[in-house]
Design a protein around this motif. Structure first.
Motif, short mmCIF file in Angstrom:
data_model
loop_
_atom_site.label_atom_id
_atom_site.label_comp_id
_atom_site.label_asym_id
_atom_site.label_seq_id
_atom_site.Cartn_x
_atom_site.Cartn_y
_atom_site.Cartn_z
N UNK A 35 5.60 13.37 -53.28
CA UNK A 35 5.37 12.32 -54.43
C UNK A 35 6.20 11.12 -54.14
N UNK A 36 7.00 11.16 -53.34
CA UNK A 36 7.76 9.94 -53.39
C UNK A 36 7.13 9.06 -52.06
N UNK B 31 7.34 0.24 -40.00
CA UNK B 31 7.79 1.48 -40.39
C UNK B 31 7.80 2.27 -39.03
N UNK B 32 6.91 1.90 -38.18
CA UNK B 32 6.76 2.96 -36.93
C UNK B 32 8.05 2.44 -35.94
N UNK B 33 8.25 0.98 -35.92
CA UNK B 33 9.34 0.62 -35.06
C UNK B 33 10.56 1.20 -35.73
N UNK C 207 8.74 4.30 -45.72
CA UNK C 207 7.77 5.27 -45.94
C UNK C 207 7.93 6.09 -47.40
N UNK C 208 9.05 6.30 -47.65
CA UNK C 208 9.19 6.98 -49.02
C UNK C 208 10.11 6.27 -49.97
N UNK C 209 9.67 6.14 -51.20
CA UNK C 209 10.46 5.49 -52.01
C UNK C 209 11.69 6.05 -52.60
N UNK D 282 16.27 -0.34 -45.55
CA UNK D 282 15.06 -0.28 -44.95
C UNK D 282 14.93 0.74 -43.97
N UNK D 283 16.07 1.47 -44.07
CA UNK D 283 16.27 2.64 -42.90
C UNK D 283 15.80 4.14 -43.48
N UNK D 284 15.50 4.91 -42.73
CA UNK D 284 15.46 6.29 -43.13
C UNK D 284 16.71 7.00 -43.68
#
Length: 810
Positions: free
Chosen positions: A756-757, A343-345, A427-429, A597-599
């Motif tokens: 909440x996500x 997630x950091x990468x 990081x977020x669903x 897998x991306x923001x």
């Protein structure tokens, strides 16, 4: 220097206790130690196997950890000059000693790692444990009991240890790494910087094995990365004494207890770089344990290492990254730590996860400026602070978007659309809803998207209402989906525009079969249900349904509760065009691979770029086919050629003078289910086999009639299969995106993610996949022992293990 043929005679203590001391090493106590001979090329796997074979426990247990002691070597004395090399006949009292911790609570499965150390001489001479070796204020530590009496079922697997602190040896990667760009794996480090000793010394030299005074780093992060990598490579532990914006001081965990390793770095303000001001090295401490993990191998170090792999493929699995990390560093981190590193990468490559939400409003303005006609509908929810609405911020709620080329393309696709949702990773669903069309050449094409909080009635209503309004206003459209109640509620809404005759609904047979398998076990019954669903005539459907009824009448009762027009092909009146599934997996794996897998901002940008590439590629293919004079798509041509090969074995009889009504008799059966004689009507484009009306191009019987009547079969092909229609799907291309610096300004509230996500901060990330019987093994398959592979017993009660254990006790 000893040769590879020279050997060590070692003692292995497998029962008893370990007493640790800070001054004189450790003491192993048990009555009957094992005698094992190893050489300098013995691998860690070989050592584990030898110990388990001596104990008679091979295949029954695994070794969790080795504690080792070399007689005559005290803390502070470099072991490389003190380890004697013995022939097999050497005295046992002068041999290195190992204590074995047998783990009876194994979680890993066999084959959970692929890369192991090459040679035993890579075992580090310094502490590679889960904690520090001892407390300077205490002389004795409570003994740690090592017990191997357990009846639990365990799996034979060794820890993924690659020689601890050894930096030599050839690294072997798992076989499935061949699917990645291996060139990216050779460039270690974050954003092009090497991991560990990539910094330069005062003379500009790189590739150092020990730190040097005057060695420089670009920033503090690079300096810390080098210190941690050094610690991991040497298999040692260190502790931070001082760390702020100007200084960083680290000492060996055994500092003052025989080891003097120390490093001090400081910031040079004028140059803005960090420099080694003081260094005492190398380490002179001695380890007494071997562990499969290292506390310095945190998610920051792992992130720097896996950066090139994540950049090459954002969908690379955590298992692949975990095995690569274990192979490279020699220690096996936890799944959660590698997940955090990925997630950091991803955040460093594609943008911060939180700030990504604030970019969406500007992206909406920018893409609408880039392509006039782009539809983007953004919904937010209020942020409450102290019971009051914060006007400066808003939670991201939902986003629907589609592009003009997609809207135009659907006009030339088959009159059906598949809808489904796929979970987001990161990081977020959330859930990505997708509408998928198909052209006349069997190419799938996503035409609309939505980011929502999950699959429910409200989110599906939001997506389907805008899909109907902006993309699919055509009458008589077919919607293929699963049986989700949220989709059912949205499609049955009176004002939604999805009720017959404006639109029709059909179920994805894959999901129907999965629901069927929840009640009725066994693949044979599920296969019969699928065959009945694919049947193109009522006669063939009854054939498979009767077999299903003979298996269990309750199965037919379950299927009869669903309207036949929703899940069978012979009752769909040709609306499916032969498509029985939603094609969501094919779309995600081919066109949208990795976007989950991306923001979110990178995700929506990726849909624009991926579709632009798809339109260029498929448009060129269709244009090239048109240039060769082809009339129909390649998919149709292949189907017609296959039908022509079997049409020569028929006897055709004409029944009217208009050359439209025929009967065709098969001289030999052409399939697993055959009627023998078929009625064909060219005028109504039907055949008793069902293929003509289901697929909308001539079947083998219709082709035989066309040949008999000397008429062209091309006039009986649906226009969607014409190569001109396929080209029209991709005729309208995308325009290059306007640079973000020229996007219109956004003056609304700042978009932030809904807390909440956010995924759980602790523990292994919970899988968002909804598991069904499709993910389970066949329950009718006999269970076999994991050791001897024979049915009738489990690994715990395997006769081989029982016999070996009894022999060992005797």
């Amino acid at each position: 220097m000893a040769s590879e043929e020279e050997s060590f005679a070692v003692l292995v203590h497998h029962r008893g206790s370990i007493k640790r001391k800070t001054r004189s090493g450790v003491k192993f106590t048990n009555k009957n130690p094992l005698y094992i001979v190893v050489n300098r090329t013995t691998s860690y796997d070989d050592l584990v196997r030898s110990v388990l074979m001596k104990l008679g426990l091979e295949g029954a247990k695994r070794i969790k950890k080795f504690f080792y002691r070399i007689p005559g070597v005290r803390t502070g004395i470099p072991p490389s000059s003190s380890v004697p090399v013995y022939e097999p006949a050497a005295q046992l009292v002068a041999s290195p000693s190992f204590a074995v911790d047998l783990n009876d609570g194994v979680r890993d499965e066999v084959g959970s790692f692929d890369v192991l150390p090459n040679a035993l001489h890579g075992v580090p001479p310094v502490g590679v444990g889960d904690g520090e070796l001892g407390d300077p204020d205490e002389d004795d530590v409570e003994p740690e009991t090592i017990d191997d009496d357990s009846g639990d079922e365990v799996v034979a697997a060794g820890p993924a240890l690659a020689g601890g602190g050894s930096s030599s040896g050839t690294q072997q990667y798992p076989p499935y790494f061949s699917s990645l760009d291996l060139d990216t794996m050779t460039h270690e480090g974050a954003l092009g910087h090497p991991v560990g000793f990539g910094a330069r010394d005062a003379e500009g030299n790189a590739g150092l094995t020990e730190f040097q005074v005057g060695q420089q780093f670009q920033d503090k992060d690079e300096a810390l990365l080098s210190v941690k990598t050094y610690s991991i490579r040497r298999g040692v532990q260190y502790k931070v004494v001082e760390s702020d914006h100007r200084w960083y001081v680290g000492k060996c965990s055994e500092f003052g207890n025989g080891c003097t390793w120390l490093i001090r770095l400081s910031l040079r303000k004028r140059k803005g770089i960090w420099e080694v001001k003081r260094y005492n090295g190398p380490h002179t401490c001695l380890a007494t344990s071997i562990s499969s993990d290292h506390r310095s191998l945190d998610h920051s170090v792992i992130s720097a290492f896996i950066m090139p792999m994540v950049r090459a493929d954002a969908s690379v699995s955590i298992k692949v990254l975990l095995n690569a990390t274990a192979a490279h560093f020699g220690f096996r981190p936890t799944y959660r730590r590698v997940w955090m590193a990925k997630q950091k990468a991803v955040g460093l490559i594609y943008g911060d996860w939180d700030e990504s939400y604030s970019e969406i409003p500007r992206w909406v303005l920018g893409v609408q400026l880039t392509m006039t006609g782009t539809v983007a509908v953004l919904r937010t929810s209020p942020v409450l602070v102290g019971g009051q609405v914060d006007e400066s911020q808003a939670y991201f709620h939902r986003l629907f978007w589609t592009f003009p080329p997609c809207i135009e393309a659907f006009r030339h696709c088959k009159p059906l659309v598949s809808i489904d949702g796929t979970h987001l990773y990161g990081k977020y669903g959330g859930t990505l809803l997708i509408a998928i069309a198909q052209d006349g050449n069997s190419n799938i094409l996503p035409v609309a998207f939505a980011l929502v909080e999950g699959e429910n009635a409200e989110s599906w209503t939001f997506f389907l209402s805008h899909l109907r309004q902006h993309v699919t206003p055509h009458p008589g459209l077919l919607v293929i989906s699963d049986r989700h109640n949220g989709i059912k509620s949205a499609l049955e809404a009176p004002d939604g525009g999805w009720l017959p005759p404006s639109a029709y609904r059909a179920f994805c047979i894959r999901h129907v079969a999965a629901n069927f398998a929840l009640t009725f076990k066994g693949k044979d019954a599920r296969r019969l249900l699928v065959n009945a669903a694919y049947a193109k005539t009522e006669v063939e459907f009854d054939y498979w349904f009767d077999i299903l009824r003979s298996e269990d009448p309750a199965m037919c009762e379950w299927a009869n509760r669903i309207d036949y027009s929703l899940w069978t092909q012979h009752r769909d009146e040709g609306r499916r065009f032969g498509h029985m599934t939603t094609n969501i997996s094919e779309c995600v794996n081919s066109i949208l691979k990795g976007v989950r897998n991306l923001p979110v901002a990178s995700l929506v940008k990726a849909t624009y770029g991926r579709l632009a590439e798809l339109f260029v590629r498929k448009g060129r293919e269709a244009e090239a086919q048109m240039g060769t004079g082809q009339q129909f798509s390649q998919h149709l041509v292949k189907c017609i050629e296959a039908n022509l090969n079997t049409a020569r074995c028929f006897t055709v009889t004409l029944y009217d003078r208009d050359n439209s009504e025929f009967t065709v008799a098969e001289t030999t059966p052409t399939g697993t289910f055959s009627l023998g004689t078929y009625r064909v009507s060219l005028a109504s484009r039907t055949c008793d086999c069902g293929y003509f009306q289901a697929l909308h191009f001539p079947c083998q019987h219709a082709l035989a009639c066309c040949a008999y009547a000397r008429v062209s079969w091309s006039s009986y092909v649906h226009s969607v299969y014409q190569i001109s229609s396929v080209f029209n799907v991709y005729r309208m291309g995308f325009t290059p995106p306007i640079p973000e610096g020229f996007w219109p300004p956004y003056d609304g509230p700042t978009m932030i993610p809904d807390p909440n996500r956010r995924r759980a901060r602790e523990g292994r990330p919970r899988s968002t996949r909804i598991r069904t019987n499709m993910d389970e093994a066949d329950p009718n398959r006999p269970k076999r022992c994991g050791l001897c592979r024979q049915p009738g017993h489990t690994r715990r009660r395997c006769p081989q293990v029982v016999g070996s254990s009894q022999t060992g006790r005797n």
